[in-house]
Design an enzyme around this catalytic site. Sequence first.
Site, PDB file in Angstrom:
ATOM      1  N   ASN A 184       0.825  -1.194   0.000  1.00 39.03           N
ATOM      2  CA  ASN A 184       0.000   0.000   0.000  1.00 39.03           C
ATOM      3  C   ASN A 184       0.866   1.253   0.000  1.00 39.03           C
ATOM      4  OD1 ASN A 184      -2.082   1.785   0.112  1.00 39.03           O
ATOM      5  ND2 ASN A 184      -2.926   1.090   2.039  1.00 39.03           N
ATOM      6  N   ASP A 185       1.631   1.456   1.063  1.00 43.32           N
ATOM      7  CA  ASP A 185       2.402   2.698   1.174  1.00 43.32           C
ATOM      8  C   ASP A 185       3.382   2.882   0.013  1.00 43.32           C
ATOM      9  OD1 ASP A 185       1.106   3.208   3.534  1.00 43.32           O
ATOM     10  OD2 ASP A 185       2.622   2.188   4.739  1.00 43.32           O
ATOM     11  N   VAL A 186       3.979   1.784  -0.456  1.00 41.99           N
ATOM     12  CA  VAL A 186       5.029   1.916  -1.472  1.00 41.99           C
ATOM     13  C   VAL A 186       4.466   2.223  -2.858  1.00 41.99           C
ATOM     14  CG1 VAL A 186       6.642   0.429  -0.246  1.00 41.99           C
ATOM     15  CG2 VAL A 186       5.119  -0.563  -1.956  1.00 41.99           C
TER      16      VAL A 186
END
Lengths: 468, 103
Positions: A394-396
Site C-alpha cells: 500500500n504505502d510503497v
Amino acid sequence: MAVLTPEWTAFLYLVAAVCFILALKGLGSPRTARRGNLIGALGAVIAMVVVFLSTELDNLALILGVIAVGTIIAVPASRMVKMTQMPQLVALFNGVGGGAAALVALLELEHSVSFGAYLAVAFTVLVGSIAFSGSVITFLKLQELMPTRPIVFIGHAAVIVVLAVVGLAAAAIIVLPEAWLAGVGLGGLKWSAAVAGLGVGSVLGVLLVLPVGGADVPIVISLLNAGTGLAVAASGLVLNNTLLLVAGTLVGASGSILTREMAKAMGRSVTGILFGAFRGASSAGSTATSDRPVRSSSADDVAILLGYANRVVVVPGYGLAVAQAQHTMAELAQTLEAKGIEVVFGIHPVAGRMPGHMNVLLAEANVPYEALAEMDEVNPQFKTADVALVVGANDVVNPAAKTTPGSPIYGMPILDVQDARQVVFLKRSMRPGFAGIENDLLFDQKTTLLFGDAKESLTKVLGAVKNL
Amino acid sequence: MEAITLLTFFVLAVFIGFEVVSKVSSTLHTPLMSGANAIHGIILVGAVIVAGSADDPLTLVIALIAVLMATINLVGGFVVTDRMLEMFRGRGSAPAAREGSDA
C-alpha cells in the site's frame, strides 16, 4: 587457562578480525553472501576459543553454562521464526548486544584508570542502553504489539533534552578525575553515575524511537545496529581488546553507511526520521475518508484482466508475506508466462519490512532472480504495462508520496503503478498501510480491488486463470 | 596498549567498514544488516573476560547476564543470517547452475 602467549592471542584475534572483514565483504554480493556469513561465524568461533585459552578465568563452569543456555535460546528462535518476522528478531538480537556492551562497560568501570577508558565507559553505557531499549521498542512496533504510528506526547522533545543533559552530566562524572570531583563534593559517585547512565540511556532509547513512524522503523534498526557496533568498539578500548575494537568499529562504520543507503532508498534523511514527528502535524490526510466508493470485483474479473494482458507488473508487499502467499504468487506468475504474458516483479527497496526483505521471501518461493526488478528499473515499465497487480502493498505505491507535501511519506520514492493501464489491488481490507495513511489510488477510476486474504485471493485468481 | 595504537586500529577499521559495504544492492541490505548485527555479538569476548574476573556475587550476576545477552546476539545473529541467505540458493534453473559450485 592461559596457554596461549600474548603474541599468539594477538595473532589469532587478527585472524578473527580478517574473517569479519571478509564476512562483510562477502555479504555484499548474492553469490558470496552465504559463505561470507559462515566466514564471520568462523571468526567468532576462533575468537571465543582464543579468549578461553588466553585468559585466566574464574567461574568457568558458570560461564560455559550460561553460553550454553544462550545458544539453546538463540538457535531455535532463529531457526523457527517466520521469515516475515525476521526483522523484529534481528532488532531483538541487536538490542541484547547493545545491552551486553553497556553491562560490560559498567563492570569495567572499577578497573579503569585512564581518561580514555573512562570516556569509553561513559560512551558505551549510554549508547549501549539506548540501543537496547530502542531495539525493544522497534521490536514491539514491528510485531504490532504497540501502535506503529509515530507516538509523540506533550513535552516529549523537552523530556528528551532534559534526559540528554542528565546523561551528559553522568558521563562527565564518569570521565572527570576523582580528585577533582572530590574537591567539588562529588567524590565516589562514578559507579552511581554509571548506573544512572544505564537508566537514562534506557529511557532515552524508548523516547527516541517512539516518534518514529512505522515505515521508518527498519532504518532505525540499522542505526541502532551501528550504535551497538560503536558501543562494542568502545568497550574494546575499555578492556584493551583489539578484536572488540576492530569488530565493533567495522560494524559501526558499515552500519552507518548502510543506514544512509537505506534512508536514501526511501528518500528520507536520518534526522528527518528521528525528529520529523516533532516538526508538527504529519496530518494523515484528514479529508480522505474510507467510505468513498471503490470498485471491488471478483477473482474471475481479475483473472480476465490478467489473462488478456501482454505485460503484468506484480508489486508484492508485506501482505503477501504475512499471508504466506509467495508460493501461490510464483505459481500464478508461471501460469501467466506459460500463456505468453510477460510478468515482472517490481520490488520496492523497502517492500516487506526491511530493504531486501521481499527478495528473500520471493527467493524462498523460487521466483527466479531475473524476474525481480528493482524500483529504478521497473518504474519506466509501468507505462507499457497492461496491469499492475499490487498484492498486499500500500504505502510503497501511494502517489501521496509525490503529490501531498504534508503526508508522512512525502518524498519517499514509490513504484509508479498509477502509470499502468489497469491497477488491481489485492487487499485484506480498506485498512491503511503500515504508515497509517490512506491511498488515493484505491479510489481511482482504473483501480480494481479484490478483498480477502492474499493467499485465498491468489488461489482463486490462479484457478480462474487456468480455466480461461 | 598505547592510546595511539588503538586510535590507529580504530581509524583503519572505520575506513575498511566504509569500503566493504559501499555499493551494495538494496537486495542485500537486510542480510548485510543482520550479518553486521551478528558480528557485534563478539562483545561476548568482553562479557566472558569480565565474568571470569568477577569477585563478588553482584558483579558475577551482572556479568553473566551480559554473557547471556551477548551469546544470544552472536549465535542467533549468525544463524538467522544464514537462514535468510539459504533462501537465495536453489532458485530457478539458470542461477542455480551459475552458482552450482557455491556450497
